[in-house]
Design a protein around this motif. Structure first.
Motif, PDB file in Angstrom:
ATOM      1  N   HIS A 249       0.828  -1.201   0.000  1.00 55.29           N
ATOM      2  CA  HIS A 249       0.000   0.000   0.000  1.00 55.29           C
ATOM      3  C   HIS A 249       0.868   1.258   0.000  1.00 55.29           C
ATOM      4  O   HIS A 249       2.090   1.185   0.117  1.00 55.29           O
ATOM      5  CB  HIS A 249      -0.910  -0.017   1.231  1.00 55.29           C
ATOM      6  CG  HIS A 249      -0.136  -0.319   2.486  1.00 55.29           C
ATOM      7  ND1 HIS A 249       0.037  -1.606   2.940  1.00 55.29           N
ATOM      8  CD2 HIS A 249       0.544   0.472   3.335  1.00 55.29           C
ATOM      9  CE1 HIS A 249       0.789  -1.571   4.035  1.00 55.29           C
ATOM     10  NE2 HIS A 249       1.105  -0.327   4.292  1.00 55.29           N
ATOM     11  N   GLU A 250       0.241   2.426  -0.089  1.00 52.92           N
ATOM     12  CA  GLU A 250       0.964   3.692  -0.102  1.00 52.92           C
ATOM     13  C   GLU A 250       1.242   4.180   1.307  1.00 52.92           C
ATOM     14  O   GLU A 250       0.380   4.103   2.188  1.00 52.92           O
ATOM     15  CB  GLU A 250       0.180   4.757  -0.862  1.00 52.92           C
ATOM     16  CG  GLU A 250       0.181   4.540  -2.347  1.00 52.92           C
ATOM     17  CD  GLU A 250      -0.390   5.719  -3.114  1.00 52.92           C
ATOM     18  OE1 GLU A 250      -0.858   6.689  -2.488  1.00 52.92           O
ATOM     19  OE2 GLU A 250      -0.363   5.664  -4.350  1.00 52.92           O
ATOM     20  N   ILE A 251       2.490   4.697   1.512  1.00 53.57           N
ATOM     21  CA  ILE A 251       2.885   5.315   2.776  1.00 53.57           C
ATOM     22  C   ILE A 251       3.588   6.628   2.457  1.00 53.57           C
ATOM     23  O   ILE A 251       3.991   6.873   1.325  1.00 53.57           O
ATOM     24  CB  ILE A 251       3.824   4.409   3.607  1.00 53.57           C
ATOM     25  CG1 ILE A 251       5.125   4.149   2.848  1.00 53.57           C
ATOM     26  CG2 ILE A 251       3.138   3.114   3.995  1.00 53.57           C
ATOM     27  CD1 ILE A 251       6.209   3.544   3.714  1.00 53.57           C
ATOM     28  N   LYS A 252       3.761   7.476   3.469  1.00 51.25           N
ATOM     29  CA  LYS A 252       4.456   8.736   3.306  1.00 51.25           C
ATOM     30  C   LYS A 252       5.808   8.653   4.015  1.00 51.25           C
ATOM     31  O   LYS A 252       5.895   8.171   5.145  1.00 51.25           O
ATOM     32  CB  LYS A 252       3.657   9.885   3.915  1.00 51.25           C
ATOM     33  CG  LYS A 252       4.273  11.248   3.657  1.00 51.25           C
ATOM     34  CD  LYS A 252       3.614  12.379   4.415  1.00 51.25           C
ATOM     35  CE  LYS A 252       2.136  12.422   4.252  1.00 51.25           C
ATOM     36  NZ  LYS A 252       1.519  13.560   4.962  1.00 51.25           N
ATOM     37  N   VAL A 253       6.871   9.106   3.346  1.00 47.16           N
ATOM     38  CA  VAL A 253       8.212   9.141   3.913  1.00 47.16           C
ATOM     39  C   VAL A 253       8.597  10.597   4.115  1.00 47.16           C
ATOM     40  O   VAL A 253       8.497  11.410   3.190  1.00 47.16           O
ATOM     41  CB  VAL A 253       9.234   8.448   2.986  1.00 47.16           C
ATOM     42  CG1 VAL A 253      10.624   8.538   3.565  1.00 47.16           C
ATOM     43  CG2 VAL A 253       8.842   7.004   2.750  1.00 47.16           C
ATOM     44  N   VAL A 254       9.031  10.946   5.350  1.00 47.55           N
ATOM     45  CA  VAL A 254       9.451  12.301   5.664  1.00 47.55           C
ATOM     46  C   VAL A 254      10.963  12.287   5.870  1.00 47.55           C
ATOM     47  O   VAL A 254      11.471  11.595   6.745  1.00 47.55           O
ATOM     48  CB  VAL A 254       8.739  12.832   6.931  1.00 47.55           C
ATOM     49  CG1 VAL A 254       9.182  14.248   7.237  1.00 47.55           C
ATOM     50  CG2 VAL A 254       7.229  12.750   6.766  1.00 47.55           C
ATOM     51  N   MET A 255      11.690  13.057   5.034  1.00 43.52           N
ATOM     52  CA  MET A 255      13.145  13.131   5.103  1.00 43.52           C
ATOM     53  C   MET A 255      13.564  14.001   6.289  1.00 43.52           C
ATOM     54  O   MET A 255      12.734  14.672   6.899  1.00 43.52           O
ATOM     55  CB  MET A 255      13.698  13.722   3.802  1.00 43.52           C
ATOM     56  CG  MET A 255      13.214  13.017   2.556  1.00 43.52           C
ATOM     57  SD  MET A 255      13.889  11.408   2.352  1.00 43.52           S
ATOM     58  CE  MET A 255      15.287  11.802   1.356  1.00 43.52           C
ATOM     59  N   THR A 256      14.867  14.033   6.592  1.00 43.47           N
ATOM     60  CA  THR A 256      15.362  14.802   7.734  1.00 43.47           C
ATOM     61  C   THR A 256      15.166  16.300   7.557  1.00 43.47           C
ATOM     62  O   THR A 256      15.028  17.020   8.543  1.00 43.47           O
ATOM     63  CB  THR A 256      16.858  14.525   7.973  1.00 43.47           C
ATOM     64  OG1 THR A 256      17.585  14.826   6.784  1.00 43.47           O
ATOM     65  CG2 THR A 256      17.093  13.099   8.384  1.00 43.47           C
ATOM     66  N   ASP A 257      15.126  16.787   6.322  1.00 43.16           N
ATOM     67  CA  ASP A 257      14.925  18.225   6.100  1.00 43.16           C
ATOM     68  C   ASP A 257      13.446  18.598   5.987  1.00 43.16           C
ATOM     69  O   ASP A 257      13.119  19.741   5.714  1.00 43.16           O
ATOM     70  CB  ASP A 257      15.689  18.691   4.860  1.00 43.16           C
ATOM     71  CG  ASP A 257      15.168  18.075   3.569  1.00 43.16           C
ATOM     72  OD1 ASP A 257      14.295  17.184   3.639  1.00 43.16           O
ATOM     73  OD2 ASP A 257      15.638  18.486   2.497  1.00 43.16           O
ATOM     74  N   GLY A 258      12.554  17.638   6.190  1.00 45.37           N
ATOM     75  CA  GLY A 258      11.120  17.908   6.176  1.00 45.37           C
ATOM     76  C   GLY A 258      10.421  17.635   4.862  1.00 45.37           C
ATOM     77  O   GLY A 258       9.198  17.695   4.800  1.00 45.37           O
TER      78      GLY A 258
END
Length: 72
Positions: free
Chosen positions: A10-19
């Motif tokens: 399924h789809e997920i959201k990835v948040v990087m260290t810089d936002g």
């Protein structure tokens, strides 16, 4: 594919260290889950070329004490 042997994709959201954020597909968590990265290609020394020396347990100090007077 055989039924009932594969994990849900399924789809997920990835948040990087810089936002910054992006959406990808994964078997992690549930639909709409969010992964907040602590290390990513924008901040990890292997990709940035900026290395930091971490002296854990004084290993560097012991090395320098033992071999510091050695002249090549």
């Amino acid at each position: 594919m055989k039924a009932d042997i594969h994990p849900d994709y399924h789809e997920i959201k990835v948040v990087m260290t810089d936002g910054t954020e992006y959406t990808t597909r994964s078997t992690y968590g549930e639909q709409g889950a969010v992964i907040r990265l602590e290390i990513d290609p924008k901040s990890h020394p292997a990709w940035t070329g900026q290395h930091r020396i971490v002296d854990s347990g004084g290993q560097i100090s012991r090395f320098n004490k033992r071999f510091g007077g050695l002249k090549l």
